[in-house]
Design a protein around this motif. Sequence first.
Motif, PDB file in Angstrom:
ATOM      1  N   ALA C 103       0.835  -1.205   0.000  1.00 32.46           N
ATOM      2  CA  ALA C 103       0.000   0.000   0.000  1.00 32.46           C
ATOM      3  C   ALA C 103       0.866   1.248   0.000  1.00 32.46           C
ATOM      4  O   ALA C 103       0.631   2.190  -0.762  1.00 32.46           O
ATOM      5  CB  ALA C 103      -0.921  -0.008   1.224  1.00 32.46           C
ATOM      6  N   SER C 104       1.899   1.238   0.827  1.00 36.84           N
ATOM      7  CA  SER C 104       2.715   2.447   0.903  1.00 36.84           C
ATOM      8  C   SER C 104       3.531   2.645  -0.366  1.00 36.84           C
ATOM      9  O   SER C 104       3.737   3.769  -0.811  1.00 36.84           O
ATOM     10  CB  SER C 104       3.638   2.396   2.123  1.00 36.84           C
ATOM     11  OG  SER C 104       4.521   1.334   1.996  1.00 36.84           O
ATOM     12  N   VAL C 105       3.961   1.547  -0.973  1.00 34.34           N
ATOM     13  CA  VAL C 105       4.718   1.662  -2.223  1.00 34.34           C
ATOM     14  C   VAL C 105       3.829   2.233  -3.325  1.00 34.34           C
ATOM     15  O   VAL C 105       4.239   3.096  -4.106  1.00 34.34           O
ATOM     16  CB  VAL C 105       5.280   0.284  -2.623  1.00 34.34           C
ATOM     17  CG1 VAL C 105       5.540   0.235  -4.093  1.00 34.34           C
ATOM     18  CG2 VAL C 105       6.529  -0.010  -1.860  1.00 34.34           C
ATOM     19  N   GLY C 112       3.895  10.184  -5.879  1.00 33.98           N
ATOM     20  CA  GLY C 112       5.247  10.738  -5.944  1.00 33.98           C
ATOM     21  C   GLY C 112       5.744  10.977  -7.355  1.00 33.98           C
ATOM     22  O   GLY C 112       6.298  12.033  -7.657  1.00 33.98           O
ATOM     23  N   ILE C 113       5.554  10.007  -8.247  1.00 33.07           N
ATOM     24  CA  ILE C 113       6.119  10.154  -9.586  1.00 33.07           C
ATOM     25  C   ILE C 113       5.497  11.313 -10.357  1.00 33.07           C
ATOM     26  O   ILE C 113       6.210  12.154 -10.913  1.00 33.07           O
ATOM     27  CB  ILE C 113       6.027   8.832 -10.363  1.00 33.07           C
ATOM     28  CG1 ILE C 113       6.846   7.761  -9.644  1.00 33.07           C
ATOM     29  CG2 ILE C 113       6.541   9.016 -11.773  1.00 33.07           C
ATOM     30  CD1 ILE C 113       6.832   6.423 -10.316  1.00 33.07           C
ATOM     31  N   PHE C 198       8.428   8.483   3.335  1.00 32.23           N
ATOM     32  CA  PHE C 198       9.840   8.495   2.957  1.00 32.23           C
ATOM     33  C   PHE C 198       9.985   8.170   1.479  1.00 32.23           C
ATOM     34  O   PHE C 198      10.703   8.833   0.729  1.00 32.23           O
ATOM     35  CB  PHE C 198      10.587   7.456   3.796  1.00 32.23           C
ATOM     36  CG  PHE C 198      12.049   7.517   3.629  1.00 32.23           C
ATOM     37  CD1 PHE C 198      12.697   6.719   2.704  1.00 32.23           C
ATOM     38  CD2 PHE C 198      12.813   8.388   4.387  1.00 32.23           C
ATOM     39  CE1 PHE C 198      14.058   6.782   2.544  1.00 32.23           C
ATOM     40  CE2 PHE C 198      14.184   8.452   4.233  1.00 32.23           C
ATOM     41  CZ  PHE C 198      14.801   7.646   3.313  1.00 32.23           C
ATOM     42  N   LYS C 199       9.280   7.142   1.079  1.00 30.27           N
ATOM     43  CA  LYS C 199       9.314   6.715  -0.303  1.00 30.27           C
ATOM     44  C   LYS C 199       8.772   7.788  -1.230  1.00 30.27           C
ATOM     45  O   LYS C 199       9.293   8.038  -2.308  1.00 30.27           O
ATOM     46  CB  LYS C 199       8.423   5.476  -0.432  1.00 30.27           C
ATOM     47  CG  LYS C 199       9.019   4.465  -1.335  1.00 30.27           C
ATOM     48  CD  LYS C 199       8.195   3.242  -1.236  1.00 30.27           C
ATOM     49  CE  LYS C 199       8.723   2.215  -2.162  1.00 30.27           C
ATOM     50  NZ  LYS C 199      10.155   2.210  -2.255  1.00 30.27           N
ATOM     51  N   LEU C 200       7.692   8.422  -0.789  1.00 26.44           N
ATOM     52  CA  LEU C 200       7.070   9.496  -1.556  1.00 26.44           C
ATOM     53  C   LEU C 200       8.115  10.570  -1.839  1.00 26.44           C
ATOM     54  O   LEU C 200       8.305  10.990  -2.981  1.00 26.44           O
ATOM     55  CB  LEU C 200       5.917  10.085  -0.738  1.00 26.44           C
ATOM     56  CG  LEU C 200       4.909  10.956  -1.454  1.00 26.44           C
ATOM     57  CD1 LEU C 200       4.138  10.134  -2.441  1.00 26.44           C
ATOM     58  CD2 LEU C 200       3.959  11.576  -0.446  1.00 26.44           C
ATOM     59  N   LEU C 252      14.838  -1.506  -4.819  1.00 26.73           N
ATOM     60  CA  LEU C 252      15.672  -1.468  -3.633  1.00 26.73           C
ATOM     61  C   LEU C 252      14.902  -0.857  -2.475  1.00 26.73           C
ATOM     62  O   LEU C 252      15.001  -1.294  -1.343  1.00 26.73           O
ATOM     63  CB  LEU C 252      16.934  -0.633  -3.908  1.00 26.73           C
ATOM     64  CG  LEU C 252      17.837  -1.209  -4.972  1.00 26.73           C
ATOM     65  CD1 LEU C 252      18.976  -0.251  -5.254  1.00 26.73           C
ATOM     66  CD2 LEU C 252      18.393  -2.546  -4.532  1.00 26.73           C
ATOM     67  N   GLU C 253      14.122   0.159  -2.797  1.00 26.60           N
ATOM     68  CA  GLU C 253      13.380   0.826  -1.744  1.00 26.60           C
ATOM     69  C   GLU C 253      12.290  -0.057  -1.173  1.00 26.60           C
ATOM     70  O   GLU C 253      11.883   0.124  -0.028  1.00 26.60           O
ATOM     71  CB  GLU C 253      12.756   2.128  -2.282  1.00 26.60           C
ATOM     72  CG  GLU C 253      13.753   3.259  -2.339  1.00 26.60           C
ATOM     73  CD  GLU C 253      14.298   3.576  -0.970  1.00 26.60           C
ATOM     74  OE1 GLU C 253      13.500   3.866  -0.067  1.00 26.60           O
ATOM     75  OE2 GLU C 253      15.520   3.520  -0.796  1.00 26.60           O
ATOM     76  N   PHE C 254      11.792  -0.985  -1.986  1.00 21.91           N
ATOM     77  CA  PHE C 254      10.776  -1.888  -1.462  1.00 21.91           C
ATOM     78  C   PHE C 254      11.352  -2.657  -0.283  1.00 21.91           C
ATOM     79  O   PHE C 254      10.696  -2.838   0.740  1.00 21.91           O
ATOM     80  CB  PHE C 254      10.310  -2.858  -2.555  1.00 21.91           C
ATOM     81  CG  PHE C 254       9.143  -3.688  -2.144  1.00 21.91           C
ATOM     82  CD1 PHE C 254       9.289  -5.020  -1.823  1.00 21.91           C
ATOM     83  CD2 PHE C 254       7.885  -3.123  -2.056  1.00 21.91           C
ATOM     84  CE1 PHE C 254       8.207  -5.785  -1.438  1.00 21.91           C
ATOM     85  CE2 PHE C 254       6.795  -3.875  -1.672  1.00 21.91           C
ATOM     86  CZ  PHE C 254       6.955  -5.215  -1.358  1.00 21.91           C
ATOM     87  N   GLY C 255      12.600  -3.075  -0.459  1.00 21.19           N
ATOM     88  CA  GLY C 255      13.264  -3.770   0.630  1.00 21.19           C
ATOM     89  C   GLY C 255      13.367  -2.890   1.860  1.00 21.19           C
ATOM     90  O   GLY C 255      13.101  -3.312   2.982  1.00 21.19           O
ATOM     91  N   SER C 256      13.721  -1.624   1.626  1.00 22.20           N
ATOM     92  CA  SER C 256      13.877  -0.743   2.764  1.00 22.20           C
ATOM     93  C   SER C 256      12.521  -0.424   3.383  1.00 22.20           C
ATOM     94  O   SER C 256      12.415  -0.164   4.580  1.00 22.20           O
ATOM     95  CB  SER C 256      14.629   0.515   2.319  1.00 22.20           C
ATOM     96  OG  SER C 256      13.941   1.643   2.670  1.00 22.20           O
TER      97      SER C 256
END
Lengths: 324, 286, 324
Positions: C103-105, C112-113, C198-200, C252-256
């Motif tokens: 959900a957050s991704v 974000g994009i 953070f991802k955003l 990579l960010e998915f992992g984080s």
Amino acid sequence: MTDRLLEVRDLQTHFHTRAGVLKAVNGVSFTLERGEILGLVGESGSGKSVTGFSLIGLVDPPGRIAAGSSIRFDGQELVGLPQAQMRALRGKRIAMIFQDPAATLNPVLTIGQQMTMAVQAHGGGGEAAARALAARSLTRVGIPDAVARLDAYPHEFSGGMRQRVAIAIALLHEPELIIADEPTTALDVSIQAQILAEMKALAKDSGTALIWISHDLATVSSLADRVMVMYAGRIVERGAVADVLRAPIHPYTRGLLDSLPALATPGEKLAQIPGSTPSLLALPPGCPFAPRCPRASEACRTDPPLVGDAQHGALCHHPLEVVA
Amino acid sequence: MAAFWREYRESWIAVVALAVVLLVVAAALLAPWITPQDPYDLANLNLRDARRAPGFVGSGGYVHWLGTDAQGRDLFSAILYGLRISLQMGIAAGAVAMTLGATLGILAANAGGRIEQAIMRVVDLQLSFPAILLALVLVAVLGQGKVPLIIALVTAQYAYFARTAYGAATAERQKDYVEAARATPLPGHRVVVRHLLPNCLPPLIVVGTVQVANAISLEATLSFLGLGLPPTEPSLGMLIANGFQYMMSGRTWISVYPGIALIVLIVAINVVGDQLRDQFNPRLRR
Amino acid sequence: MLGYVIQRLIQASLVMLAMSALVFVGVYAIGNPIDVLISPDATQDIRAATIRHYGLDLPLWQQYLAFLGRLVQGDLGRSFVLNIPVLELVLSRLPATLELALASVLIGAFIGIPLGIYAGYKPDSPVSKGIMAASVLGFSVPTFWVGLILILTFAVNLDWLPAGQRGPTVEVLGVGWSFLTLEGLQFLALPALNLSLFKLAMMIRLSRAGTREVMLSDTVKFARAAGLSEFTILRRHVLRLISIPLVTVFGLEFGSTLAFAVVTETIFSWPGVGKLIIDSITSLDRPVMVGYLVLVAFLFVTINLVVDLTYALLDPRLRRGGRV
């Protein structure tokens, strides 16, 4: 009475940088007839590329075409034209080719995709019709097996072929004017000559006017009808190619010719113009070439007058003797 | 140098951020003298003062400008001391990580061949592993306290410095003047120190500022989760965690004020880092 | 392409092997392996029996092979605290974390994009500057503090959304997912938002940087010269070109994100794998810690593999054996 294809009057393109105003194009005026091939020669920093960009309206900020400049294309004033109208002209009536086709073609899209986008940018009907047009254009520039090649990616072509693709895109809508910014500089020498000859044939065939921008006087001489020599944002000499090459008026032109390896005597040192191009932020008053000119004098501190006639002229205080 | 500062001044946000950072550093350094209470001295704390709203005058006879926490600590003092710890941890971890990482990166770039590949493979692997997990695991294994925490932070962060230094050193080595220098009888390490190092410094500084902010953030997160410093030396994260349970009942200041202090510090450092990065980046210069 | 896939698979397996070796060394060589297998307050007899059973008195390499054998069978030991197999425990909590992370991704990507592309397209507009300022906050502010503020604002003050726990689940494929119920979504909203910030911020900054770079490239200039509309350029050229670095970082960010779920799950009492690891660290439930590490390593390797393969799909230069 037919309009000239292109009439440029006092074009000034200035870059407003942090360090000051950079006059990349500093008062350029010229005309272009339909179907004519004009060469624009100069060293890097002379403003030749910026002139090309100004004509098609693609000057990147902080650059701007200054007020008072005039570019009349087929009677229509381009300076100040709203973007939407400008966009309708680009690709359709005025096209441009750039130096490095590896950079101009998108590596992640197929040739076909990029060409159909260019077709459909100006109407162009459906997908199938666009592809057909694209294939025809590819064949015209000498790419074999065009239909199959539409699904290839840019990296599957050689440098010369890539540039041919770019030319094919430029020719899609049969433009009246093509601006070519150093299109052969990034290619192998052997390919250069080929592309040069092909472009000349294509232009003459379709009656397209061509402005060929280059730093190399030799390539321009084999292609163009007329040539203009640019220095520090100004046109310092202009005329028919044969005239300018045979009897240059401006010392800078003379210097350029002297430094061409093709015209040098084997065994002798290559002549070089001493010094380097001036910073466009700190131009000396008067003639910009004065600091490097072997014929310079006090008089050169003022703007040089036009010497010669409409066919062959230069801006110089101390023009070279015209050999009859 | 003067030109650099002049360009820096063009962004007023960056200047404000820098001022904030300097202010916080000063406040943290002067903490023992400007706070009315030493929050680490348990003898100072009076439970009757606990959970009092801002503006309350406590048993010590002075005003608690930001209120008190569950143990009766003056929040203003606790925050300043907490900032001190945050800065200590962040800068210590950052400095060690930078030294370690930069050395590894430059070493790899200089050594070439198998050593270069081996080092960078490890660095890359570590880069893809999130810092927080690494830190979690290390803290779990090594226990609590300042030193284990710094080790955890350094391990989580050295890889960024290593990669940055490696990239800069490799780019620099390919330049002609380095080739020329290596052709001279100068010893190899002279080339490194006099040529490679100065050119790696700008990107390292940029990464350094961001990493200090990250270290502070990471330490706060770990403390918040109860895995950071011991509760007798409350860092900002722990203060926030302690106050979490009182948020629902309206006593929000216990968590919010330390939180604001933390945010202000981290954001200020990041803004400065951003500005430095823009200034050092040749591609953005027109 | 097949060669690339196989190469990546082999690499992934090697990394997994290395990871397992690391965990093994960490637990069995450095730590006291006995502590991983039985609770510290077991009797001497049980300790001796366990040592013999697990072959802890055997040479290290034999132990490693046994460890690998158990790993492959899915035997990661039993939790001290709950006395159920670790694998079962971790797998039962995984859906909750996956739900949260996904959900957050999605929020990060879909909000974000576009924001980042806008900021890169018009970098000097006040909206863009606002977006960039907000993004600095987005990745500076520690996740746990954002969670706090979210709870404070939405749960305590406004009472719009619940402050913790997971909502009711609906069984799909034998696993309970809470996003399929409206109430479940309410519970998912705040934690997902928290985790996504953070991802955003990262997506915004990356998209902006990529967009800016592409907009200044020759590819865009050439497309403009062909008369393509700005929207077409953004959609077909820019998006396609920035998708490559974005996907890499995304993966990579998915992992984080999975890692940071640890914090979010703690604050919002979300019953996922992250909360599990924190609880197990505080209660010294070592088998769970080991199991978590192995699982995370496996997830990482898988994610990296998927990213690599997606990269190949997006960049045709890798597919047809071309050189990047």
